[in-house]
Design a protein around this motif. Structure first.
Motif, PDB file in Angstrom:
ATOM      1  N   ASN A  85      37.800  -3.622  -6.764  1.00  0.00           N
ATOM      2  CA  ASN A  85      37.917  -4.107  -5.390  1.00  0.00           C
ATOM      3  C   ASN A  85      39.336  -4.463  -4.967  1.00  0.00           C
ATOM      4  N   GLU A  86      40.301  -4.138  -5.802  1.00  0.00           N
ATOM      5  CA  GLU A  86      41.680  -4.486  -5.438  1.00  0.00           C
ATOM      6  C   GLU A  86      42.281  -3.433  -4.516  1.00  0.00           C
ATOM      7  N   GLU A 100      35.552   6.828   2.658  1.00  0.00           N
ATOM      8  CA  GLU A 100      35.239   5.410   2.830  1.00  0.00           C
ATOM      9  C   GLU A 100      35.167   4.751   1.464  1.00  0.00           C
ATOM     10  N   TYR A 101      35.103   3.417   1.485  1.00  0.00           N
ATOM     11  CA  TYR A 101      35.149   2.675   0.229  1.00  0.00           C
ATOM     12  C   TYR A 101      34.242   1.457   0.341  1.00  0.00           C
ATOM     13  N   ILE A 102      33.262   1.383  -0.547  1.00  0.00           N
ATOM     14  CA  ILE A 102      32.374   0.215  -0.580  1.00  0.00           C
ATOM     15  C   ILE A 102      32.735  -0.613  -1.808  1.00  0.00           C
ATOM     16  N   MET A 103      32.967  -1.905  -1.559  1.00  0.00           N
ATOM     17  CA  MET A 103      33.245  -2.814  -2.672  1.00  0.00           C
ATOM     18  C   MET A 103      31.926  -3.456  -3.102  1.00  0.00           C
ATOM     19  N   LYS A 104      31.560  -3.275  -4.352  1.00  0.00           N
ATOM     20  CA  LYS A 104      30.331  -3.893  -4.851  1.00  0.00           C
ATOM     21  C   LYS A 104      30.537  -5.402  -4.964  1.00  0.00           C
ATOM     22  N   PRO A 105      29.489  -6.228  -4.789  1.00  0.00           N
ATOM     23  CA  PRO A 105      28.115  -5.820  -4.506  1.00  0.00           C
ATOM     24  C   PRO A 105      27.938  -5.354  -3.065  1.00  0.00           C
ATOM     25  N   PHE A 106      26.932  -4.537  -2.859  1.00  0.00           N
ATOM     26  CA  PHE A 106      26.701  -4.003  -1.521  1.00  0.00           C
ATOM     27  C   PHE A 106      25.251  -4.232  -1.112  1.00  0.00           C
ATOM     28  N   ASP A 107      25.016  -4.081   0.169  1.00  0.00           N
ATOM     29  CA  ASP A 107      23.644  -4.189   0.668  1.00  0.00           C
ATOM     30  C   ASP A 107      23.416  -3.089   1.710  1.00  0.00           C
ATOM     31  N   GLN A 109      23.197  -3.215   4.920  1.00  0.00           N
ATOM     32  CA  GLN A 109      24.065  -3.296   6.107  1.00  0.00           C
ATOM     33  C   GLN A 109      25.415  -2.640   5.845  1.00  0.00           C
ATOM     34  N   ILE A 110      25.951  -2.884   4.659  1.00  0.00           N
ATOM     35  CA  ILE A 110      27.257  -2.318   4.326  1.00  0.00           C
ATOM     36  C   ILE A 110      27.157  -0.797   4.212  1.00  0.00           C
ATOM     37  N   SER A 113      26.870   0.615   7.652  1.00  0.00           N
ATOM     38  CA  SER A 113      28.147   0.538   8.363  1.00  0.00           C
ATOM     39  C   SER A 113      29.105   1.647   7.900  1.00  0.00           C
ATOM     40  N   LYS A 114      29.172   1.857   6.600  1.00  0.00           N
ATOM     41  CA  LYS A 114      30.105   2.868   6.080  1.00  0.00           C
ATOM     42  C   LYS A 114      29.634   4.286   6.413  1.00  0.00           C
ATOM     43  N   GLU A 116      27.989   5.009   9.048  1.00  0.00           N
ATOM     44  CA  GLU A 116      28.327   5.163  10.483  1.00  0.00           C
ATOM     45  C   GLU A 116      29.788   5.579  10.624  1.00  0.00           C
TER      46      GLU A 116
END
Lengths: 121, 280
Positions: A85-86, A100-107, A109-110, A113-114, A116
């Protein structure tokens, strides 16, 4: 139905991601590391790849670099989904062609959003 | 109905205009228990009594903070922001060539995501805005929300809701698990405490007012009153932007719909009624 390849060495994360993505009307495929994901992409290029960073055999970053060299490898949208996540990791991934980039933890909604952001919702 | 809860509803309505549903006792209790504990108050009746006696103004503010909904995220509903960048901003720039100044008011900015979203858009349009001044005033009823907005520090969860990764990298700095809006954007926004029921005639005029997801908490009379007040601080050719589930409804003597999109309401003041409103 759009196809998402979920690449993660954790069966639990793949299951969670699959449930969220199926709830958003995506068809999901799974691979447990970068090498297996490349094989899956050679067979059929998915629309989106949800990609972990740290995996055995081939990590997510190495996979992304190989994918982008493949015929039609520029087409799938790649969304990293990782505990790295850095900001340095995020910049490196985006610079190598991640969308795109998802930082765990995710749900859910995240993920929504990504997806989208990449124009798939 | 619980008598203390009925009194709390009246107190909130008179202080903020917020119409708390009669069946929301559970919500009030769950949100107010931490305040009661912190102040050694035994129950809701005692809390209401202390507020009514005005022994401690901070207690009322704490209750307002707890009872106002601060749910928000960056670029919420997307469409109003796309509309702002694609249509409204170019139109206003064409009309304001002489002054080269545009004023924006976020009338219920909560923890800051809305004004920061606008500031990001403006920053991204900076090549077109050279020699322009764009003021952003961001106000809210809740001091707690405003403090958070001023700090501009958001959790990893918050920056992943509505915000693209490219914007995160461009406009934020990472501090451990949190992310802070860049100083450049924070310095663009003036944050102030303001109750929409108070005299807002001293501020403005504004070219665009964002007042999203606020009117739905007001009863019809207060909603009409707030819309009437807003009409007096918006430029004749300016815009009021409401939430996706809101309309100017029965207050349409001040505003007309500027778009038919279902997901948002963009309402524009009728120039022909400008003098009527101003003289009222």
């Amino acid at each position: 139905m759009k196809q998402v390849l979920v690449v993660d060495d954790s069966a639990v994360i793949r299951k969670v991601a699959r449930r969220i993505l199926e709830g958003l009307n995506f068809h999901t495929l799974e691979a447990e590391d970068g090498k297996k994901a490349l094989v899956a992409c050679e067979k059929a290029m998915p629309d989106v790849i949800l990609l972990d960073w740290n995996m055995p055999e081939m990590n997510g970053f190495e996979f992304l670099c190989e994918l982008r060299k493949m015929p039609h490898g520029a087409e799938p949208k790649v969304v990293f989904c990782t505990t790295e996540n850095e900001v340095g990791y995020i910049s490196r991934a985006m610079g190598a062609g991640a969308d795109e980039y998802i930082m765990k933890p995710f749900d859910q909604q995240i993920v929504r959003s990504k997806f989208e952001e990449i124009g798939f919702l | 109905m619980n008598m203390a809860f009925a009194r709390l509803r009246r107190l909130l309505a008179s202080a903020t205009g917020i119409s708390l549903d009669a069946d929301k006792l559970y919500l009030a209790e769950s949100r107010l228990v931490p305040i009661m504990r912190a102040n050694g108050v035994v129950d809701l009746a005692e809390l209401v009594r202390q507020i009514e006696k005005r022994e401690d103004e901070k207690l009322l503010q704490a209750v307002i903070d707890a009872m106002t909904t601060n749910e928000t995220f960056f670029f919420r509903d997307r469409t109003p922001f796309e509309q702002f960048r694609r249509d409204i901003l170019p139109e206003l720039m064409a009309k304001r060539q002489d002054k080269r100044r545009i004023s924006i008011w976020c009338a219920a900015c909560s923890t800051g995501q809305e004004p920061y979203s606008l500031a990001m858009l403006l920053d991204e349009e900076s090549s077109k805005l050279k020699e322009w001044t764009v003021d952003i005033l961001a106000t809210d009823l809740s001091e707690t929300a405003l403090d958070a907005a001023r700090r501009g520090i958001y959790s990893q969860f918050e920056v992943q809701r509505g915000l693209s990764t490219s914007r995160l990298l461009r406009h934020f700095e990472q501090h451990g698990d949190n992310w802070q809006v860049s100083e450049r954007l924070r310095s663009r926004i003036l944050f102030r405490h303001l109750n929409l029921l108070s005299n807002i005639g001293k501020i403005g005029p504004f070219d665009i007012v964002f007042c999203r997801n606020v009117l739905l908490y007001f009863d019809p009379a207060i909603k009409r009153d707030v819309l009437s007040r807003l009409s007096k601080v918006i430029a004749g050719d300016g815009y009021l932007i409401l939430g996706a589930a809101e309309t100017a409804g029965d207050a349409n003597q001040h505003f007309i719909a500027a778009s038919s999109d279902f997901s948002w309401r963009l309402q524009r003041r009728q120039p022909s009624l400008q003098l009527v409103a101003a003289g009222a």
